[in-house]
Enzyme design. Structure first.
Site, PDB file in Angstrom:
ATOM      1  N   ASP A  88       0.811  -1.224   0.000  1.00 28.91           N
ATOM      2  CA  ASP A  88       0.000   0.000   0.000  1.00 28.91           C
ATOM      3  C   ASP A  88       0.844   1.273   0.000  1.00 28.91           C
ATOM      4  O   ASP A  88       0.434   2.306   0.526  1.00 28.91           O
ATOM      5  CB  ASP A  88      -0.953   0.030   1.216  1.00 28.91           C
ATOM      6  CG  ASP A  88      -1.731  -1.256   1.384  1.00 28.91           C
ATOM      7  OD1 ASP A  88      -2.390  -1.665   0.413  1.00 28.91           O
ATOM      8  OD2 ASP A  88      -1.668  -1.862   2.473  1.00 28.91           O
TER       9      ASP A  88
ATOM     10  N   HIS B  30      -3.952  -1.668  -7.024  1.00 29.41           N
ATOM     11  CA  HIS B  30      -3.189  -0.448  -7.269  1.00 29.41           C
ATOM     12  C   HIS B  30      -4.173   0.653  -7.643  1.00 29.41           C
ATOM     13  O   HIS B  30      -4.894   0.538  -8.630  1.00 29.41           O
ATOM     14  CB  HIS B  30      -2.165  -0.666  -8.382  1.00 29.41           C
ATOM     15  CG  HIS B  30      -0.999  -1.492  -7.941  1.00 29.41           C
ATOM     16  ND1 HIS B  30       0.039  -1.843  -8.780  1.00 29.41           N
ATOM     17  CD2 HIS B  30      -0.696  -2.025  -6.740  1.00 29.41           C
ATOM     18  CE1 HIS B  30       0.917  -2.563  -8.104  1.00 29.41           C
ATOM     19  NE2 HIS B  30       0.487  -2.683  -6.877  1.00 29.41           N
TER      20      HIS B  30
END
EC number: 6.3.4.4
Length: 435
Positions: free
Chosen positions: A18, A46
């Protein structure tokens, strides 16, 4: 033998995932002809913001947003045909040409319904001891691959072989489901019918990805290798057992895409200006106070795939130092600097106390990390906004000092700084392809 000079870059998350890799890959894709996924599955998303519009990619490389860029899913990825085709349809509905620019390795391991069933049943059985899997079958699919019983993409186009292999592997998994996990068995006919129904749509995209990447290198084309998750989740080098099921370090790009290691010339490590973690596992610099809540709120720290809230803490330079060594990081990209705007003081992790001794790098294994007490260094914060700044000299003085200290602690230069979610909100100190 490579006839023309190409430059290839590997983008790696240096924390627990992340870190903002999607935005950076999307930005760098303007300089390449191919973008390659080489590990993981549809368990990590993503997130891209293009002209204010949010797009989440789970399997398809972030370069798909750029016309003229070919995207590759390498053999190191475990592939759910259903998830891939659903993602393609979502992008096509948004007006993107996907199928003519996407190639899928014929030797990718398939994720099939019994993998998902096993994944979910295991987590349910573990209760509070669960690792925090996304329940999408990633781990069980990798297990089949290592045990040499996996079905692969190429098997979809040989129905007789598919049936033969399915019977064997499902016999094993149904025994585990019913006799050990107390769950319902999975129907072979249902698995087969679903897979065969999806195969025709997948077929035009199936290729020998390794050979095609070799040809692009011979032609002098630039390639970008897009990592998923983060180095501290690597199945070998992460905080085991609270890790993912694949190798997510830079070296995995070679094996997971089928390219020689000499083709990987630059490694860009992506890291937030603070640290986050999803799910279970030790986290030495975690903040369980109002500052942690503030970081999560301003940083919008919720998983792009699961929606789970992320745990937040101070930047851990000693953990990043482990990633720098593992990946051979050439330069860092610091993301979400703007989330720290307005803090009076900022803490930065420089090491740990472990059994009374100072250590300047993250220990191996979850048990050792859980015993590590973070050693923090206090730096002055800044009141000015950094949002959207694109020149390093225009950052607040204390923001620059913070970044310089990060680079010093980690032992690697900062090449890029992200000051917002849009691809244009980026400070370039050294361009990975042009520098």
């Amino acid at each position: 033998m490579i006839r023309k000079m190409s430059k290839n870059v590997v983008v790696i998350g240096t924390q627990w995932g992340d870190e903002g890799k999607g935005k950076i890959v999307d930005w760098l894709a303007e300089s390449v002809q191919g973008v390659v996924r080489f590990q993981g599955g549809h368990n990590a998303g993503h997130t891209l913001w293009i002209n204010g519009k949010k797009t989440i990619l789970r399997l398809i490389p972030s370069g798909i947003m750029h016309d003229g860029v070919t995207c590759f899913i390498g053999n190191g990825v475990v592939l759910s045909p259903e998830a891939l085709l659903r993602e393609i349809e979502e992008l096509e509905a948004a007006g993107l040409d996907v199928r003519s620019r996407l190639q899928v390795s014929e030797i990718c391991t398939l994720i099939l319904p019994y993998h998902v069933a096993v994944d979910k049943a295991r987590e349910a059985r573990k209760g509070e001891g669960k690792i925090g899997t996304t329940g999408r079958g990633i781990g069980p699919a990798y297990e089949d691959k290592v045990a040499r019983r996996a079905l692969r993409v190429q098997d979809l186009f040989n129905p007789a072989l598919f049936d033969e292999k399915l019977a064997e592997v499902l016999d094993y998994h149904n025994f585990v489901l019913t006799q050990y996990l107390g769950a319902e068995p999975v129907s072979a006919n249902e698995v087969r019918d679903q897979a065969m129904a999806l195969a025709p749509a997948l077929a035009p995209m199936v290729r020998d990805v390794s050979s095609n990447l070799f040809v692009l290198q011979q032609e002098g084309k630039n390639l970008l290798f897009e990592g998923a998750q983060g180095a501290l989740l690597d199945v070998d080098h992460g905080t085991y057992p609270f890790v993912t099921s694949s190798n997510c370090v830079a070296g995995a790009a070679s094996a997971g895409a089928g390219v020689g290691p000499q083709a990987l010339q630059y490694v860009l490590g992506i890291t937030k200006a603070y640290t986050t973690r999803v799910g279970s596992g030790p986290f030495p610099t975690e903040l369980v106070d109002e500052i942690g809540t503030r970081l999560a709120t301003i940083g919008k720290e919720f998983g792009s795939v699961t929606g789970r809230p992320r745990r937040c803490g101070w930047f851990d330079g000693a953990a990043l130092k482990r990633s720098v060594r593992l990946n051979g990081i050439s330069g860092l990209c610091i993301t979400k600097l703007d989330v720290l705007d307005g803090l009076e003081t900022i803490q930065l992790g420089v090491g740990y106390r472990v059994n009374g001794e100072f250590r300047d790098v993250l220990p191996y294994g979850a048990h050792a990390v859980a015993q590590a007490q973070a050693v923090l260094e206090e730096l002055p914060g800044w009141t000015e906004s950094t949002v959207g700044i694109t020149e390093y000299s225009k950052l607040p003085v204390n923001a620059r000092r913070y970044l310089e200290r990060v680079a010093e602690v980690c032992g690697v230069p900062i090449d890029l700084v992200s000051t917002g979610p849009d691809r244009n909100e980026t400070i370039v100190l050294r361009h990975p392809f042009k520098g």
